[in-house]
Design a protein around this motif. Structure first.
Motif, PDB file in Angstrom:
ATOM      1  N   LEU A   1       0.813  -1.216   0.000  1.00 39.72           N
ATOM      2  CA  LEU A   1       0.000   0.000   0.000  1.00 39.72           C
ATOM      3  C   LEU A   1       0.846   1.266   0.000  1.00 39.72           C
ATOM      4  N   HIS A   2       2.160   1.128   0.069  1.00 40.51           N
ATOM      5  CA  HIS A   2       3.057   2.282  -0.027  1.00 40.51           C
ATOM      6  C   HIS A   2       3.190   2.693  -1.492  1.00 40.51           C
ATOM      7  N   PRO A   3       2.969   3.952  -1.806  1.00 41.24           N
ATOM      8  CA  PRO A   3       3.033   4.379  -3.214  1.00 41.24           C
ATOM      9  C   PRO A   3       4.341   4.024  -3.903  1.00 41.24           C
ATOM     10  N   ASP A   4       5.469   4.105  -3.195  1.00 39.34           N
ATOM     11  CA  ASP A   4       6.753   3.851  -3.843  1.00 39.34           C
ATOM     12  C   ASP A   4       7.032   2.368  -4.055  1.00 39.34           C
ATOM     13  N   LEU A   5       6.198   1.491  -3.484  1.00 41.39           N
ATOM     14  CA  LEU A   5       6.405   0.046  -3.650  1.00 41.39           C
ATOM     15  C   LEU A   5       5.237  -0.623  -4.359  1.00 41.39           C
ATOM     16  N   ARG A   6       4.326   0.177  -4.852  1.00 43.28           N
ATOM     17  CA  ARG A   6       3.097  -0.361  -5.440  1.00 43.28           C
ATOM     18  C   ARG A   6       3.357  -1.210  -6.675  1.00 43.28           C
ATOM     19  N   ASP A   7       4.478  -0.992  -7.345  1.00 45.25           N
ATOM     20  CA  ASP A   7       4.795  -1.752  -8.552  1.00 45.25           C
ATOM     21  C   ASP A   7       5.796  -2.875  -8.299  1.00 45.25           C
ATOM     22  N   ASN A   8       6.110  -3.122  -7.041  1.00 42.73           N
ATOM     23  CA  ASN A   8       7.105  -4.141  -6.693  1.00 42.73           C
ATOM     24  C   ASN A   8       6.390  -5.347  -6.098  1.00 42.73           C
ATOM     25  N   LEU A   9       6.327  -6.452  -6.838  1.00 40.68           N
ATOM     26  CA  LEU A   9       5.581  -7.618  -6.376  1.00 40.68           C
ATOM     27  C   LEU A   9       6.179  -8.242  -5.121  1.00 40.68           C
TER      28      LEU A   9
END
Length: 546
Positions: free
Chosen positions: A103-111
């Motif tokens: 749910l952190h914006p900077d990790l949203r694309d990291n599976l």
């Protein structure tokens, strides 16, 4: 005046809410929310077939969508409690407040920041390393989980994350099982140091036991990776069964649902374990939860001897019925195998294949399959095993293959029964539940014939959610124990699938061949000879056709 509890069943592809009358188990309302993220709720990677992740945002959205629907027309004061079950082991990395990193914006694309779903097998090398080092150091940690650690479980997934995604591992203050996080979210207790941890998840998947002081020691974890040893201080020291309350529903969530704050929420557990409770689990009863995979659960009295059973997924106090040992086994793919065949090989649908396959006799196809399309969970505990089909000819039909795949899963089920009884855990009856048990008489009859045992079916079509509701009723004070709740709220259907003697005799011969292949391809070392298998398959085929 009726009183109700709500059970939330978080599965692989969706979450279901079930509103239950606590006096008799009547299922008053249900709602299903399909996870919107990924592919049917799961993120995959074309480059790595072992990867399977989920988005925690789906859990929150699904809770509110289903809860609001089942509460329509119900007096809020009549809700006595809630329970939650989820898939597992499905750990998620969280920050210091317990917020999932996904749910952190900077990790949203990291599976790697997402929930590591139960069927994620990317950590197979780490699982083997954990097994090897625990054995080499003479430590007891594997004794209660079948002697072999699995890539489906807690520590192997976290260790793999540390190695392949060190940035995510470093960003994670702690890790929380899916089954622990949802009740924590509902009660405002997501702090990793305060969230109530389920003994079901801890004992079966994280090598937790009171016998050695909880989780594995920091010294052992340091031999795997010093970062795991440091993480241990940010995990937990106690895990409890689901007759404990995780806390009361927060005012914020209660207001959004029109409910009074403080409604007790039970400590979570894995879906299959709650399904076993709702299917009437008791001494001598094997409950098979049959879905995309299977989970087989039994209970055993604490005051009776119980051996450590090799190949099981765990023997844990209180993981199914509080106050009893809970035993877990299972198969990594069942319904998934049938769906794979239909969707990937361009054959007719399930209904047409079932109709055609039902007309065949046992052994008539000359085929024999292995049920390892997603590895073997029990008794070999090996994610690197794969499926196989023997006996194919130019005359083999799609329906014959479909039937052979169903038979393979039944043979795998019998392997589990035999392993339990080999170590003194006698199976007096088998109760099945889940979508396949509920809707597919063809599969159930084959299971009865292969296992040569009557196959009963749970009264509820939604046993996992019903199990959650049962524990909601317990923490809500309606019943003192889960066993009391079982008497009032569970049962089995009148229909019982009984073995056909002729089919059972044929399947006994096929099972012997299955066992030969199982041992030859799944164990090491193996010194036998398989030259007889195809010839005997042909002989059985010809006899069946006569």
């Amino acid at each position: 005046m009726s009183k109700y509890s709500i059970g939330f069943d978080y599965g692989t592809n969706s979450v279901r809410a079930l509103l239950v009358d606590v006096s008799n188990g009547a299922e008053v309302a249900t709602s299903v929310f399909n996870y919107p993220s990924g592919e049917a709720g799961v993120f995959y990677d074309d480059k790595d077939p072992n990867l399977a992740r989920q988005n925690a945002a789906d859990y929150i959205e699904g809770f509110f969508a289903t809860a609001k629907e089942v509460l329509q027309g119900i007096d809020p004061k009549d809700i006595v409690g809630m329970g939650v079950d989820t898939t597992g082991s499905s750990p998620m990395p969280v920050d210091k407040e317990g917020m999932p990193l996904a749910l952190h914006p900077d990790l949203r694309d990291n599976l790697a920041a997402y929930t590591w779903l139960w069927k994620d097998h990317t950590s197979f090398a780490e699982a083997a390393e954990i097994t090897e080092k625990a054995r080499a150091q003479g430590l007891p940690y594997l004794a209660k989980c079948g002697g072999t650690y699995s890539s489906e479980w807690f520590w192997s997934k976290i260790l793999h994350c540390a190695r392949v995604a060190p940035d995510v591992f470093a960003a994670a203050y702690s890790w929380v099982e899916f089954a622990d996080w949802v009740p924590g979210y509902l009660t405002g207790n997501t702090d990793p140091h305060k969230v109530k941890r389920s003994v079901c998840a801890a004992g079966h998947k994280a090598m937790y036991s009171d016998e050695w002081g909880g989780l594995p020691s920091k010294e052992f974890l340091a031999t795997l990776d010093p970062r795991l040893a440091d993480l241990r201080d940010r995990l937990y020291t106690e895990a409890v069964p689901s007759d404990h309350s995780a806390g009361g529903l927060t005012k914020e969530i209660a207001d959004m649902l029109g409910l009074p704050a403080g409604i007790p929420v039970a400590v979570g557990a894995f879906d299959a374990h709650f399904g076993a409770v709702a299917s009437g689990a008791k001494t001598g009863t094997l409950v098979k939860i049959i879905g995309t995979s299977t989970c087989d659960c039994m209970v055993h009295p604490l005051d009776e001897p119980l051996a450590d059973v090799p190949g099981l997924c765990g023997i844990v106090k209180g993981s199914v019925i509080p106050g009893m040992y809970g035993l877990e086994a299972g198969q990594s793919a069942v319904g998934d195998i049938f769906n794979w065949f239909v969707s990937e090989l361009g054959t007719a649908g399930h209904e047409a294949l079932t109709a055609e396959a039902s007309a065949e006799k046992a052994g008539e196809s000359g085929l024999l399959a292995l049920d390892w399309n997603n590895g073997n969970r029990t008794v070999l505990v090996d994610p690197l095993l794969t499926g196989a089909i023997l006996g194919l000819t130019l005359h083999t039909t799609a329906a014959e293959i479909y039937r052979a795949l169903v038979e393979a899963t039944a043979f795998g089920a019998l392997k589990i029964i035999n392993r339990l009884e080999e170590y003194g855990v006698m199976v007096k009856e088998v109760v099945n539940c889940g979508g396949i048990a509920e809707k597919n008489p063809f599969v159930m009859q084959i299971y009865a014939d292969v296992c040569n045992r009557p196959m009963k079916v749970s009264r509820s079509a939604q046993t996992c959610a019903l199990g959650s509701a049962i524990f909601g009723a317990v923490v809500g004070g309606v019943y003192a124990t889960a066993q009391e709740a079982q008497v009032a709220m569970t049962g089995v259907k009148e229909k019982v699938y009984t073995p056909d003697p002729e089919a059972a005799a044929t399947y006994a011969r096929l099972f012997a061949l299955y066992s030969d292949i199982h041992d030859a391809l799944g164990t090491k070392p193996w010194t036998g000879n398989l030259s007889h298998v195809m010839k005997q398959l042909i002989a059985i085929r010809d006899e069946s056709r006569k």
